[in-house]
Design an enzyme around this catalytic site. Structure first.
Site, short mmCIF file in Angstrom:
data_model
loop_
_atom_site.label_atom_id
_atom_site.label_comp_id
_atom_site.label_asym_id
_atom_site.label_seq_id
_atom_site.Cartn_x
_atom_site.Cartn_y
_atom_site.Cartn_z
N HIS A 119 42.28 40.64 44.15
CA HIS A 119 44.22 40.23 43.32
C HIS A 119 43.60 40.65 42.06
CE1 HIS A 119 42.44 36.55 42.45
NE2 HIS A 119 42.35 36.82 41.10
N ASP A 149 39.84 36.85 49.60
CA ASP A 149 40.25 37.55 48.28
C ASP A 149 38.44 37.95 47.49
OD1 ASP A 149 41.30 38.14 46.26
OD2 ASP A 149 41.30 35.91 45.07
N SER A 223 39.06 34.85 36.78
CA SER A 223 38.60 35.28 38.41
C SER A 223 37.65 36.06 38.46
CB SER A 223 40.38 35.56 38.57
OG SER A 223 41.01 34.86 39.04
#
Length: 372
Positions: A119, A149, A223
């Site tokens: 993402h 992911d 992230s």
């Protein structure tokens, strides 16, 4: 008085003689006290927890050079819409603008492979990596795995610092961990906490979930960054937070490094992750469903849908069947069933036990490659 003195002298001589006899012929009696004291001391030592280090600076110094900032940009259309411009008789014309975002990544090999979240780089037109020394370099996408992911990038830069990897399977609840990343674009930041839980799944974040939960502060921009242990070994890739405000509430999730390393290796070697697939949709059995199928208690998973001419249909599975066992092991949640199917190598046969119309049947399906 003379008799009393003679009595004291005789008593003293008797005591000395007795002490000599014990020392010569029964020395173990004299050592028992010391041994008992020693045993108590050792027991206390074993039950005393080790003191925590006064600083985690050495672990951070070991890991931080391998954690990078990831900058992405993409061009998006600005729609005409009905806004204030149109209200005042000046409609906003169609236009294009550049949207940028920030994330983090971990250098995994000396060939420049960088692991991050899918993402972070999804739909990006351009990707650049900023190293801890402040230099920026363009990066190419080697491959992605949206189901976990994860994404693998590569930069062509010599002499990169490479992360030292640990083993997430060794983690225990209560272990000290540190998160390294670039939250809110302020620059490389380290936060500290503990492992709050392991094996978290069914969160609705990814298709395949096996998260490390931690209370180390993870915020937007973290992230793809590293979750490390006190020794500086990477044990997870920071991925998501549970938050109602967008900030850290002490519940963060990281992909275990054992899973991340396996995904990265398959992406580098073959460009994708090979997973088994049957072409079925399953749902959990609750008490109401169990009663409607004549079961005394919920067990297995219900086949809610099936792909026409897919592996499951060719094996004879129908909607309404209850799958109770896969590969000889009982399954009671969609998560368990999905993981067993995914772990089966495409092309191999998978033994399936179903219940249909109060009868148990044994079937075998040839597993196909999960669509990418």
């Amino acid at each position: 008085m003379v008799n009393f003195s003679r009595f004291l002298l005789q008593a003293a001589l008797t005591g000395v003689a007795l002490a000599v006899v014990i020392a010569v012929f029964f020395p173990d009696i004299l050592n028992r006290g010391d041994e008992a004291s020693l045993q108590v001391t050792e027991t206390v030592g074993e039950s005393t927890p080790a003191a925590a280090p006064a600083s985690y600076a050495e672990g951070v110094r070991r890991a931080a050079p391998a954690v990078v900032n990831i900058m992405t940009s993409r061009t998006i259309d600005r729609p005409t819409g009905f806004g204030l411009h149109e209200f005042f008789g000046q409609p906003l014309p169609p236009d294009e603008r550049e949207q940028s975002s920030l994330g983090s990544g971990v250098i995994m090999t000396d060939q420049g492979h960088i692991l991050t979240n899918h993402h972070v780089i999804e739909e990006a037109d351009a990707i650049a990596i900023m190293l801890p020394d402040g230099t920026a370099h363009p990066a190419e996408i080697i491959g992605i795995d949206a189901d976990t992911d994860l994404a693998v990038l590569r930069v062509r830069v010599p002499d990169l610092a490479v992360a030292t990897l640990g083993h997430s399977r060794d983690l225990q609840v209560g272990d000290v961990v540190l998160a390294i990343g670039n939250p809110f674009g302020v620059g490389q930041t380290v936060t500290q906490g503990i492992v709050s839980a392991t094996g978290r799944n069914q969160l609705g974040i990814n298709t395949f979930e096996d998260f490390i939960q931690t209370d180390a502060a993870i915020n937007p921009g973290n992230s793809g960054g590293a979750l490390i242990n006190a020794g500086g070994e990477v044990i997870g890739i920071n991925t998501a937070i549970f938050s109602r405000s967008g900030g850290s509430h002490g519940i963060g999730f990281a992909i275990p490094v054992d899973l991340a390393r396996s995904v990265m290796t398959e992406i580098i070697e073959q460009g994708y992750v090979a997973r088994g697939w049957l072409g079925i949709e399953v749902q959990a059995m609750n008490r109401e469903l169990a009663e409607s199928f004549g079961l005394d208690a919920p067990r297995g998973v219900l086949v809610a849908g099936i792909l026409r001419e897919g592996p499951a249909e060719e094996a004879g599975i129908r909607p309404g069947d209850i799958i109770t066992h896969l590969d000889g092991n009982s399954v009671n949640t969609p998560h368990e069933a999905l993981n067993v199917i995914a772990r089966t190598t495409p092309g191999e046969a998978l033994d399936i036990r179903i219940q249909r119309d109060d009868e148990s049947q044994e079937l075998a399906a040839t597993v196909a490659q999960r669509p990418i």
